[in-house]
Design an enzyme around this catalytic site. Structure first.
Site, PDB file in Angstrom:
ATOM      1  CD  GLN A  56      -3.459  -4.679   6.738  1.00 38.43           C
ATOM      2  OE1 GLN A  56      -3.578  -3.656   6.071  1.00 38.43           O
ATOM      3  NE2 GLN A  56      -3.849  -5.856   6.301  1.00 38.43           N
TER       4      GLN A  56
ATOM      5  CG  ASP B  97      -9.753  -0.652   5.128  1.00 38.98           C
ATOM      6  OD1 ASP B  97      -9.454  -1.060   3.995  1.00 38.98           O
ATOM      7  OD2 ASP B  97      -9.060  -0.832   6.142  1.00 38.98           O
TER       8      ASP B  97
ATOM      9  CE  LYS C  43      -3.795  -2.311   2.319  1.00 40.38           C
ATOM     10  NZ  LYS C  43      -4.306  -2.764   3.622  1.00 40.38           N
TER      11      LYS C  43
HETATM   12  N1  GUN Z   1      -6.677  -7.268   6.147  1.00 33.68           N
HETATM   13  C1  GUN Z   1      -6.964  -7.997   5.037  1.00 33.68           C
HETATM   14  N2  GUN Z   1      -7.583  -7.233   4.118  1.00 33.68           N
HETATM   15  C2  GUN Z   1      -7.698  -5.997   4.649  1.00 33.68           C
HETATM   16  C3  GUN Z   1      -8.242  -4.774   4.179  1.00 33.68           C
HETATM   17  O1  GUN Z   1      -8.785  -4.654   3.069  1.00 33.68           O
HETATM   18  N3  GUN Z   1      -8.148  -3.723   5.036  1.00 33.68           N
HETATM   19  C4  GUN Z   1      -7.590  -3.822   6.260  1.00 33.68           C
HETATM   20  N4  GUN Z   1      -7.559  -2.741   7.038  1.00 33.68           N
HETATM   21  N5  GUN Z   1      -7.072  -4.946   6.727  1.00 33.68           N
HETATM   22  C5  GUN Z   1      -7.128  -6.028   5.927  1.00 33.68           C
END
Ligand code: GUN
Length: 294
Positions: A96, A119, A52
């Protein structure tokens, strides 16, 4: 059989975003800023967050990472969220997942300002999604919808079967696919661990979305001839023939299933890069709103 190339399509999206960022900077605005909170050292989370960050920077955005030890208290995490909520230089951020077991994930997600929740996990944004209102759409299903549209896959009037009912993928995926929209309009079934005959349901799908979280779960007998298969899974499996000792596989047994499909997303290079592109699109959305509200 056609491979749906998420890597190339995500690169096109990133180019569009980079051009928009450059034009905002030309107009004297600051760059969009995405932040991420990472608690602990989960291997997969480290990989996601690093990707990211790298992608954010590649389109000219500012990226910052707030790292915390797995042992921090829930209160400390809530304080970090409150800090980012109030930081006017941050347009959007993610926490996350997964979080350490001693934390209440729902409470943590509810602490995020919905306007910065790129998100799309906050109940306010999930509620807007259910109502079909403009909102932050969770990145994986958003990326898949964009991928299907840009790859020219017809969804309207098709039967879509989603395997998995998670809040992050399966549930929002089903909602998006059933929306009244020319790039959706599918008839949707969600399958889960208590589905009576999952293979029979899956065989009905014109579009099969596998988000079960089990490597190689979808086998050839579960797929209709000519179906479009979207593989959301990403798993490391041991492979001694590889230099690094592993290879990445999805929720679909690709070698068995691909010959039956009209189109399929590969792993890697399918849904994964689109998820990142979708997060960048959400960051742009937060940024545009934030900048215009000043
Ligand atoms: N863990 C796995 N996929 C995601 C996601 O799309 N966002 C976040 N914050 N954590 C994750």
């Amino acid at each position: 059989m056609r491979l749906i190339d998420g890597k190339t399509i995500s690169e096109a999206i990133k180019k569009e975003i980079a051009a928009e960022v450059a034009s905002m900077i030309d107009k004297g605005k600051r760059a969009p800023h995405m932040a991420a909170i990472l608690v602990g050292n989960d291997g997969a989370s480290e990989t996601y967050v690093a990707s990211k960050e790298k992608n954010c920077r590649s389109v000219g955005m500012t990226s910052s990472l707030y790292r915390y030890d797995a042992g921090i208290s829930e209160k400390e995490l809530l304080d970090a969220i409150s800090f980012l909520n109030q930081d006017d230089d941050v347009d959007g951020f993610i926490v996350q997942l997964p979080l350490p077991k001693h934390m209440d994930v729902d409470k943590v997600i509810r602490a995020i300002d919905p306007e910065k929740d790129i998100d799309g996990f906050h109940p306010v944004n999930m509620g807007c999604l259910v109502l079909g209102e403009d909102t932050f759409v969770p990145a994986t299903p958003y990326g898949i919808m964009e991928l299907l549209e840009r790859a020219g896959i017809e969804t309207s009037g098709k039967k879509c079967v989603v395997l998995g009912r998670s809040n992050i993928v399966g549930t929002p995926m089903a909602l998006l696919m059933s929306r009244n929209n020319p790039h959706a309009n599918a008839t949707v079934t969600i399958c889960h661990s208590k589905t009576a005959d999952l293979a029979a349901e899956a065989r009905m799908a014109d579009i099969l979305v596998a988000a079960i979280g089990k490597p190689g779960f979808v086998t050839a007998d579960m797929v209709k001839e000519g179906a479009v298969v979207v593989d959301v899974g990403i798993h490391r499996v041991e492979d001694k023939t590889r230099q690094n000792g592993f290879r990445l596989v999805g929720d679909v047994d690709f070698d068995q299933v691909a010959p039956k499909c009209s189109a399929i997303t590969p792993v890697p290079g399918g849904v994964g890069p689109m998820t990142i592109a979708a997060l960048l699109m959400n960051t742009m959305k937060a940024y545009r709103k934030h900048i215009s509200a000043r």
